[in-house]
Design a protein around this motif. Sequence first.
Motif, PDB file in Angstrom:
ATOM      1  N   TYR B  79     -26.383  96.879  56.232  1.00 31.32           N
ATOM      2  CA  TYR B  79     -25.772  96.659  57.915  1.00 31.32           C
ATOM      3  C   TYR B  79     -25.291  97.695  58.283  1.00 31.32           C
ATOM      4  O   TYR B  79     -25.125  98.539  58.461  1.00 31.32           O
ATOM      5  N   VAL B  81     -23.289  99.488  61.797  1.00 31.80           N
ATOM      6  CA  VAL B  81     -21.428  99.491  62.018  1.00 31.80           C
ATOM      7  C   VAL B  81     -21.953 100.762  63.145  1.00 31.80           C
ATOM      8  O   VAL B  81     -22.896 101.650  63.542  1.00 31.80           O
ATOM      9  N   GLY B  82     -20.874 100.668  64.199  1.00 33.62           N
ATOM     10  CA  GLY B  82     -21.314 102.188  65.039  1.00 33.62           C
ATOM     11  C   GLY B  82     -20.112 101.803  65.942  1.00 33.62           C
ATOM     12  O   GLY B  82     -18.637 101.047  66.406  1.00 33.62           O
ATOM     13  N   PHE B  93     -15.168 100.604  67.452  1.00 29.47           N
ATOM     14  CA  PHE B  93     -15.793 100.554  66.177  1.00 29.47           C
ATOM     15  C   PHE B  93     -15.675  99.539  66.599  1.00 29.47           C
ATOM     16  O   PHE B  93     -15.345  98.134  65.702  1.00 29.47           O
ATOM     17  N   HIS B  95     -18.821  96.336  64.075  1.00 29.75           N
ATOM     18  CA  HIS B  95     -20.746  95.908  63.511  1.00 29.75           C
ATOM     19  C   HIS B  95     -22.065  96.333  64.870  1.00 29.75           C
ATOM     20  O   HIS B  95     -21.011  96.138  66.203  1.00 29.75           O
ATOM     21  N   VAL B 116     -18.792  88.998  59.212  1.00 24.98           N
ATOM     22  CA  VAL B 116     -18.897  90.105  58.515  1.00 24.98           C
ATOM     23  C   VAL B 116     -18.258  90.352  57.466  1.00 24.98           C
ATOM     24  O   VAL B 116     -18.883  91.555  56.468  1.00 24.98           O
ATOM     25  N   GLY B 127     -16.061  89.393  62.317  1.00 27.29           N
ATOM     26  CA  GLY B 127     -15.242  90.811  63.123  1.00 27.29           C
ATOM     27  C   GLY B 127     -16.114  90.841  64.216  1.00 27.29           C
ATOM     28  O   GLY B 127     -17.326  89.808  65.130  1.00 27.29           O
ATOM     29  N   PRO B 128     -15.808  92.237  65.729  1.00 25.10           N
ATOM     30  CA  PRO B 128     -16.594  91.890  66.800  1.00 25.10           C
ATOM     31  C   PRO B 128     -17.632  93.148  66.042  1.00 25.10           C
ATOM     32  O   PRO B 128     -18.744  93.782  65.349  1.00 25.10           O
TER      33      PRO B 128
END
Lengths: 377, 138
Positions: B79, B81-82, B93, B95, B116, B127-128
């Motif tokens: 997955y 993320v960033g 932060f 996904h 997520v 999650g975002p």
Amino acid sequence: MKLRRAGIMGVGLTPFDKYDDVPAEVIAQRAVVAALADAGVALADIGAVYASHLYQGEVFGQRVLRGLRAPEVQLVNVENACAGGSSAVRAAWLSVGTGEHDLCLVVGAEKMGRGLIAFSSADLELTLGNTAPAQYALAGQRHMHEFGTTAEDFARVAVKSRRHGALNPNARFREEVALEEVLESRPIADPITLLQCCRNGSGAAAVVIGSESWCAKSGGPNVWIEGSGLRSVMGDATERDLTNFGATRTASAAAYEMAGIGPEDIDLVELHDAFTVGELLHCEGLGLCPKGEGARLVRDGETGLGGRVPVNVSGGLISKSHPVGATGVAQFAELTWQLRGEAAGRQVEGAKTALAHSQGGTGLEAGATCVTILARG
Amino acid sequence: MAEGTLVPAWEGLWDEDDEGAYLVGGRCGACGGLALGLRPICPHCHREGTLVAEAVGRRGCLYSATVIHQAPPGFEAPYRVGYVDIGEGLRVFAHVQAGQDAPGAGNAVALHIAAVKTAPDGQAQSGPFYAAAEGDAK
């Protein structure tokens, strides 16, 4: 305030490995016994003890010393994540420097399992699936975006460190690795592959720090602590520039100023290479090169043994593994041997000034970074 | 697991309204500073009880991203993320969309709420999640 001079009189290392059948206390006691013997002092001479660990439970340092029939002594357990060991050395140096005690002992030890480090505190990023290697990977990705650094550049750090590790009898992984092998190892968090990650480990290191008069008694070449900086950069204060490693910059600036020298005066460095990305960025943060140019250091061999400023001639965390509480203390063992000229097979010839750097925390910089400068007397 | 049974992986930090997904910002009624989430104490002026909820982060600019291949418990690798620089001035932060049309650093992204994570009891958690968006990154 003006501090008294303090020096490293003795060091001991329980080389990092698995130690499945050895209790953590015994792993630590071996390092303590070796450091006391190296310093030529008795446990009864020690005024204060600083014990670094993360996972060993309550009053670990006391449990270690109890088994050595230590007398009543001042003892503090130190937790600063992966920078706990270096923070403990710093506390002992200050204790001698301020005149509180004439002789202090530092022991850092850890016994660990396998896999990703399991952080126990509530953290939004970790809850959402961030990991320690991914934090460094995100810094690496941004470095690639801004400065044109490549995945190969980061992988070259592992090749260099494992070449050093092959020369160090205390290293755990002593086979050299080829660039292709590093790049083709299992991906962990792009661009970081398995061979670019330190492994968990178990082990211990100990250091005896003494006042000038104690050091004079030891007879051997003295290794002085000339300056130290300890900084935490908290993520909430500013938008984090992931390529900046601000805590490394501010901690090293404080250490350089105290020692009255600059990065150009450093002969060798042991730094926190939990992941290869970290080594390149910390080299920049320590001022070994301008920001954005870290890749050049490893491409041109400047940080290899025989180069301008060798980095992690011990093999680094990449070759030694990373027993969290012991790591920072072990750097002082390696640098003391180097400055005494005793680092057989990996000696940086004529080394007079050395720098130790370690960093820990749950967010990339919301932890602690400690930089300490050592000099041969 | 059905979309309707999602519960947030972290309480009180994201939600959806008629305009779509948003992050819950905390705007200080005393100093005007912004934080992520409705915290008890304003990180800017240190007053207590002054933060008021404000929808933020519907769009942003991707700062950096990585694909995670070794996942912690509850997550299924790979997955992505960033960090996203949201329009209101925070770096958050989240996904991030992976695959062929994935956004790169500097690209415009828009917020979605996505599954997520899976809790130990099997409960799907949200999650975002930022995906590529049309238009200017700023």
